[in-house]
Write an enzyme that holds these catalytic residues in place. Structure first.
Site, mmCIF file in Angstrom:
data_model
loop_
_atom_site.group_PDB
_atom_site.id
_atom_site.type_symbol
_atom_site.label_atom_id
_atom_site.label_comp_id
_atom_site.label_asym_id
_atom_site.label_seq_id
_atom_site.Cartn_x
_atom_site.Cartn_y
_atom_site.Cartn_z
ATOM 1 C CD GLN A 109 -0.918 0.230 3.545
ATOM 2 O OE1 GLN A 109 -1.483 -1.195 4.196
ATOM 3 N NE2 GLN A 109 -1.566 1.098 4.420
ATOM 4 C CB CYS A 147 -4.786 -0.859 5.437
ATOM 5 S SG CYS A 147 -5.808 0.102 6.730
ATOM 6 C CG HIS A 200 -3.223 -2.408 9.609
ATOM 7 N ND1 HIS A 200 -3.109 -1.662 8.390
ATOM 8 C CD2 HIS A 200 -2.317 -3.544 9.288
ATOM 9 C CE1 HIS A 200 -2.520 -2.218 7.618
ATOM 10 N NE2 HIS A 200 -1.874 -3.598 8.253
ATOM 11 C CG ASN A 208 0.212 -6.119 6.994
ATOM 12 O OD1 ASN A 208 -0.553 -5.412 6.409
ATOM 13 N ND2 ASN A 208 1.120 -5.780 7.658
#
Ligand SMILES: *[C@@H]1O[C@H](CO)[C@@H](O)[C@H](O)[C@H]1NC(C)=O
Length: 347
Positions: free
Chosen positions: A147, A153, A290, A311
């Protein structure tokens, strides 16, 4: 007499020489220590392609880098007793924790009340779940994305869950567009690089009639004008979305056993910033900031239960971009709040 003077001269010279050597050696030792850190900073800059605008900035970043490296090494050397995970000097090593969290963690937990939580949970009666699941092995997870400095996110999390359900429905894994969400999903809770919610992204996909591909609408990492033409070409469609019952790791397991699931976590700590490998056990809070994606779960070699989490910070963070987070902790909300606000798209 002559001999004695000469001896004195020699010993004086020897003394001076040794003294000089001693001072010199001390200087070199000190110099070596700082040169090493400076060299490490230079090597790290080259590795991650870092360029600073001037010398002042470089000195500031060097100081932060040194502090972080010292922290990471002290953590790793402290013995692994109650810390079954390691930290690493990754791409975030020249950022303070405040800088790090302000640009990357764009899950707007405080906005969550403005979205209605769904009450139907299709996996509520699921009983027979495997002891471990890894959706990567079923080809339902695209490669790790990055990102950058955009706090989106939430888009990466929602897209990963959508890529998963699309693969399960159609048999085809397609990388979908986060940028479309950043640029076009701006009417509700979602604010591009300034943050948003996964449920907001699912709502947008339903209203928009689908989501296009990464290829047709590539990631830019900054807020942009909605490309309506690209957004009108739908590579994946979802019919709805559901929320996993709150603070229930068993319910989350039932869901993850059936598809990749968007989860929100508190990723604000230094230990999360520098996580490298092993099963992460904290420390972390439960103030969700997040969005990530649970793409499986399992049990480690030493018997620790974990969530397998994708992630969006590139492959140089964590275990090639993934983190294993301790599962079935004492707190109902799960480690770092992972069981608080999980959701998934339906197809
Ligand atoms: C789960 O089981 C209960 C009791 O049989 C039933 O009322 C409910 O509709 C079931 N839920 C789902 C999602 O199938």
């Amino acid at each position: 007499m002559v001999a004695k003077i000469q001896f004195h001269k020699i010993s004086l010279a020897l003394f001076l020489c040794l003294g000089f050597l001693a001072v010199h050696a001390t200087c070199r030792t000190l110099q070596d220590a700082s040169t090493t850190m400076q060299e490490r900073h230079e090597q790290w800059m080259a590795q991650y392609g870092k360029v600073y605008k001037d010398l002042q900035e470089k000195e500031k970043r060097f100081r932060i880098f040194s502090e972080n490296v010292n922290y990471i090494e002290a953590f790793n050397n402290a013995g692994s007793g109650n810390r079954p995970y390691k930290l690493g000097i990754n791409q975030f090593a020249d950022l303070t924790n405040e800088e790090f969290t302000s640009t990357r963690n764009g899950f707007k937990g405080h906005l969550y009340s403005s979205i209605d939580r769904t009450t139907t949970f299709r996996y509520e009666n699921v009983t027979d779940v495997p002891t471990s699941v890894d959706w990567r092995q079923k080809g339902a997870v695209t490669p790790i994305k990055n990102q950058g400095q955009c706090g989106c996110c939430w888009a990466f999390s929602a897209v990963a869950a959508t890529e998963g359900i699309t693969k399960l429905k159609t048999g085809t894994l397609i990388s979908l567009s986060e940028q479309e969400l950043v640029d076009c999903d701006t009417k509700g809770t979602d604010q591009g690089c300034e943050g948003g919610l996964m449920d907001g992204a699912f709502k947008f996909m339903i209203q928009n009639g689908g989501l296009t591909t990464q290829t047709k609408y590539p990631f830019q990492g900054v807020d942009g004008k909605c490309n309506a033409k690209a957004a009108a070409s739908h590579a994946a469609t979802i019919t709805g979305h559901e929320d996993v019952p709150v603070n229930n790791e068993q319910a989350l397991m039932n869901a993850v056993a059936n598809q990749p699931v968007s989860v929100a976590i508190d990723a604000s700590g230094s230990d999360f910033q520098f996580y490298k490998s092993g099963v992460f056990t904290g420390s972390c809070g439960t103030e969700l900031d997040h969005g990530v994606t649970a793409v499986g779960y399992g049990v480690s070699d030493d018997g620790t239960k974990y969530w397998l989490v994708k992630n969006s910070w590139g492959t140089t963070w964590g275990e090639e971009g993934y983190i294993r987070m301790k599962r079935d902790v004492d707190a109902a909300e799960g480690l770092c709040g992972i069981a608080k606000l999980a959701s998934y798209p339906t197809a």
